[in-house]
Design a protein around this motif. Structure first.
Motif, short mmCIF file in Angstrom:
data_model
loop_
_atom_site.label_atom_id
_atom_site.label_comp_id
_atom_site.label_asym_id
_atom_site.label_seq_id
_atom_site.Cartn_x
_atom_site.Cartn_y
_atom_site.Cartn_z
N LEU A 1 -9.57 0.86 0.69
CA LEU A 1 -9.13 1.59 1.88
C LEU A 1 -10.53 1.66 2.69
O LEU A 1 -11.54 2.23 1.93
CB LEU A 1 -8.65 3.01 1.54
CG LEU A 1 -7.13 3.15 1.47
CD1 LEU A 1 -6.59 2.23 0.39
CD2 LEU A 1 -6.81 4.54 1.22
N HIS B 1 1.01 5.23 -1.93
CA HIS B 1 0.50 6.21 -2.88
C HIS B 1 1.89 6.74 -3.61
O HIS B 1 2.06 7.86 -3.29
CB HIS B 1 -0.26 7.15 -2.13
CG HIS B 1 -1.49 6.60 -1.60
ND1 HIS B 1 -2.91 6.34 -1.97
CD2 HIS B 1 -1.48 5.87 -0.32
CE1 HIS B 1 -3.71 5.95 -1.49
NE2 HIS B 1 -3.09 5.60 -0.14
N HIS C 1 -6.39 0.06 6.34
CA HIS C 1 -6.79 1.01 7.70
C HIS C 1 -7.58 0.51 8.54
O HIS C 1 -7.39 0.03 9.65
CB HIS C 1 -7.09 2.43 7.13
CG HIS C 1 -6.20 3.05 6.44
ND1 HIS C 1 -4.87 3.42 6.89
CD2 HIS C 1 -6.08 3.42 5.01
CE1 HIS C 1 -4.10 4.03 6.15
NE2 HIS C 1 -4.84 4.02 4.83
N HIS D 1 0.76 -1.20 0.01
CA HIS D 1 -0.09 -0.05 0.03
C HIS D 1 0.94 1.19 -0.01
O HIS D 1 1.42 1.81 1.23
CB HIS D 1 -1.00 -0.17 1.10
CG HIS D 1 -1.90 1.14 1.48
ND1 HIS D 1 -3.21 1.01 2.01
CD2 HIS D 1 -1.76 2.47 0.97
CE1 HIS D 1 -3.59 2.25 2.11
NE2 HIS D 1 -3.11 3.07 1.34
N ASP E 1 2.40 3.13 2.90
CA ASP E 1 1.20 4.12 2.62
C ASP E 1 1.58 5.34 1.89
O ASP E 1 1.36 5.60 0.78
CB ASP E 1 0.35 4.43 3.60
CG ASP E 1 -0.98 4.82 3.51
OD1 ASP E 1 -1.34 5.09 2.58
OD2 ASP E 1 -2.00 4.68 4.47
ZN LIG Z 1 -3.36 5.05 1.82
#
Ligand SMILES: [Zn+2]
Length: 418
Positions: free
Chosen positions: A210, A58, A242, A56, A309
Motif C-alpha cells: 500500500l 483486508h 492506492h 486487495h 479493499d
Molecule cells: Zn487496503
C-alpha cells in the motif's frame, strides 16, 4: 465432457458460443458444440466472463463495523486506532469466521480469486495471518485465496515486525506486503521497501504494497519502489495499491513516476471508492479526491486494477463485496464512461487483476482453468449499469454458487397472475 455452458455471450463476440469443461479446464469454445455433458447450463445469451479477481481485501478487519465504535473523523489514523483496539484480542478462528462470511459473499458475486491482507505486527502478532490461512483452507474448492503478510504498523516504526513478516511467510503466507509511506521518515520508507524486496527475493514471492495512501504531495515512496523493482529485477511481480498522493503531485513529477511505474511493470490497484471516503477529509472546497491518475496510467500502458479493499470496517462502512460494484465506482471516480473505457474498467476486475497475480491459466480459451461467472446481462455496459445477479459461478468447472431473482411489475388494475 463434465459440463457445458450453452449460449454464452463472450465480450466482443457477436455470435453466441458453447463452452465445454472437462476435469476443471475449458476444453472447447465455439458455436453449437456437439455432445452431451453431465451438467448443462443454459446461459441464454448472458455475458460469461472469467471469474472476478479481487487482489486487495483486508479480510481480517472485515465486518468489524458490526462491533466497533464509529470512525468520527473518517480518516485513516482513526481507522487504524479503532482496528488496533480489536487486534489486541484477535483469535485466528474468529478472524477466519469473519473472513469466511466475506469470502462467501464474494464467491456468490462471482469472485473466484482473492488476495487477502493479514496485518502482521507486534500488536496482533501472527493471529490475523493464521486466521486468514485458516479461511484459505476452509474455502478450498470454492475460490482461490492468497494471503499477504502485511505490516500495518510499519516495519521500522514497529520493531519486531520484520521478524514476524519472515515468520508469517514461513507459516504459509503467499505474498509480501508493505506500507512504506506510513514510516516516520523518507529514509525509513526506503528501508521498508528494501526489507520487503529482500523478503520477496529470499522466498521467491510477489510483492503487494500500500503506497502513498495520503494527500501529501511529498509522499514519494512509489518512485523508490519503482526504482528498487527495476534494480532488483522484480519487474512484473510488484503491485502498489492506492498511490493517492499521485493526485497531489505536480504534473511533471507525476509523469516521471508513471513512466517509472510502467517501466518497472508495477500494477497499480486504485481502490477508488475507499479513497473517495477516506482521502482529503481535512480539505475545504474544492475538495481533492485522492485518486491515483488513472487515465494517465492507462495511457502509459500501466496495468491498472481495482479491488474491494474494505468491507464494513473502520475504514469503510459498505462493500458487498462485489467486483462489479467496485468497477462501477471506478468508472465514476476516474470518469471512464466511453464504450472502450467501460471495457477497460471491466478489465480492471478481471484480466488486469489476473495479470497482476500472474494467473497464466486465466481466461476463456481451451486449456484454461474453468473459473467462470454467468452474469445476467447481455454486455459489459449493461452489467455495469444494472449490477445484475450472477446466475452461475464456476470454480474449476464446478458450480459453487447460483442466483435467481424473480421480479415483477404489478400495474394497478391489471389482472394479477399467481
Ligand atoms: Zn487496503
Amino acid at each position: 465432457m463434465d459440463l457445458v455452458i450453452r449460449n454464452a455471450r463472450l465480450r466482443g463476440e457477436k455470435e453466441l458460443v458453447d463452452i465445454t469443461v472437462t476435469r476443471g479446464r475449458i476444453e472447447s469454445v465455439g458455436p453449437r458444440l456437439a455432445g452431451t455433458a453431465r451438467e448443462d447450463i443454459d446461459a441464454g445469451g448472458c455475458l460469461v466472463s472469467p471469474g472476478f479477481v479481487n487482489l486487495h481485501l483486508h479480510a481480517d478487519k472485515s465486518l468489524l463495523g458490526e462491533r466497533m465504535r464509529p470512525n468520527v473523523s473518517g480518516t485513516l489514523p482513526e481507522a487504524i486506532e479503532i482496528t488496533n483496539e480489536f487486534k489486541r484480542a484477535y483469535e485466528p478462528e474468529e478472524v477466519a469466521r469473519r473472513a469466511g462470511r466475506v469470502l462467501e459473499a464474494g464467491v456468490q458475486n462471482g469472485t473466484t480469486f482473492f488476495r487477502l491482507f493479514a496485518d502482521v505486527g507486534t500488536i496482533g502478532g501472527l493471529r490475523a495471518a493464521q486466521g486468514l490461512l485458516l479461511a484459505r483452507e476452509q474455502f478450498q474448492g470454492l475460490c482461490q485465496v492468497q494471503v499477504v503478510a502485511f505490516p500495518q504498523e510499519g516495519i521500522l516504526r514497529d520493531p519486531g515486525a520484520a521478524d514476524l513478516l519472515e515468520e508469517a511467510l514461513k507459516q504459509g503466507c503467499d505474498v509480501v506486503g508493505g506500507l512504506p509511506w506510513y514510516e516516520y521518515t523518507d529514509a525509513d520508507a526506503r528501508e521498508h521497501i528494501d526489507i520487503c524486496l529482500q523478503l520477496a527475493q529470499r522466498h521467491d514471492l510477489d510483492v503487494h504494497m500500500l503506497v502513498d495512501d495520503t494527500d501529501d504531495p511529498n509522499s514519494r515512496s512509489l518512485e523508490y519502489l519503482a526504482w528498487k523493482t527495476m534494480r532488483e529485477g522484480w519487474e512484473g511481480r510488484v503491485t502498489a495499491s492506492h498511490c493517492g498522493a499521485m493526485a497531489a503531485y505536480n504534473d511533471v513529477y507525476a509523469a516521471k513516476v508513471i513512466d517509472m511505474v510502467a517501466t518497472a511493470r508495477i500494477t497499480i490497484s486504485v481502490n477508488a471508492h475507499i479513497n473517495l471516503v477516506c482521502s482529503a477529509r481535512t480539505d475545504r472546497e474544492p475538495r481533492r479526491r485522492g485518486i491515483a491518475r488513472v487515465k494517465e496510467l492507462l495511457a502509459r500502458g500501466v496495468n491498472v486494477i481495482s479491488s474491494q479493499d474494505d468491507v464494513n470496517d473502520p475504514y469503510y462502512p459498505f462493500g458487498k463485496p462485489d467486483q462489479l460494484e467496485v468497477a462501477l465506482m471506478m468508472a465514476h471516480t476516474a470518469q471512464l464512461t466511453l464504450p472502450h473505457e467501460l471495457e477497460q474498467v471491466f478489465d480492471m476486475v478481471t484480466t488486469n487483476a489476473a495479470r497482476a497475480a500472474r494467473l497464466d491459466d486465466y481466461g476463456i480459451a481451451p486449456g484454461r482453468r474453468a473459473d467462470l461467472v454467468v452474469i445476467d446481462a447481455p454486455s459489459v455496459h449493461e452489467a455495469l449499469r444494472t449490477q445484475p445477479p450472477r446466475r452461475h459461478v464456476l470454480k474449476d468447472g464446478q458450480e459453487v454458487a447460483r442466483a435467481t431473482l424473480a421480479r415483477e411489475l404489478r400495474r394497478p388494475g391489471a389482472p394479477r397472475r399467481g
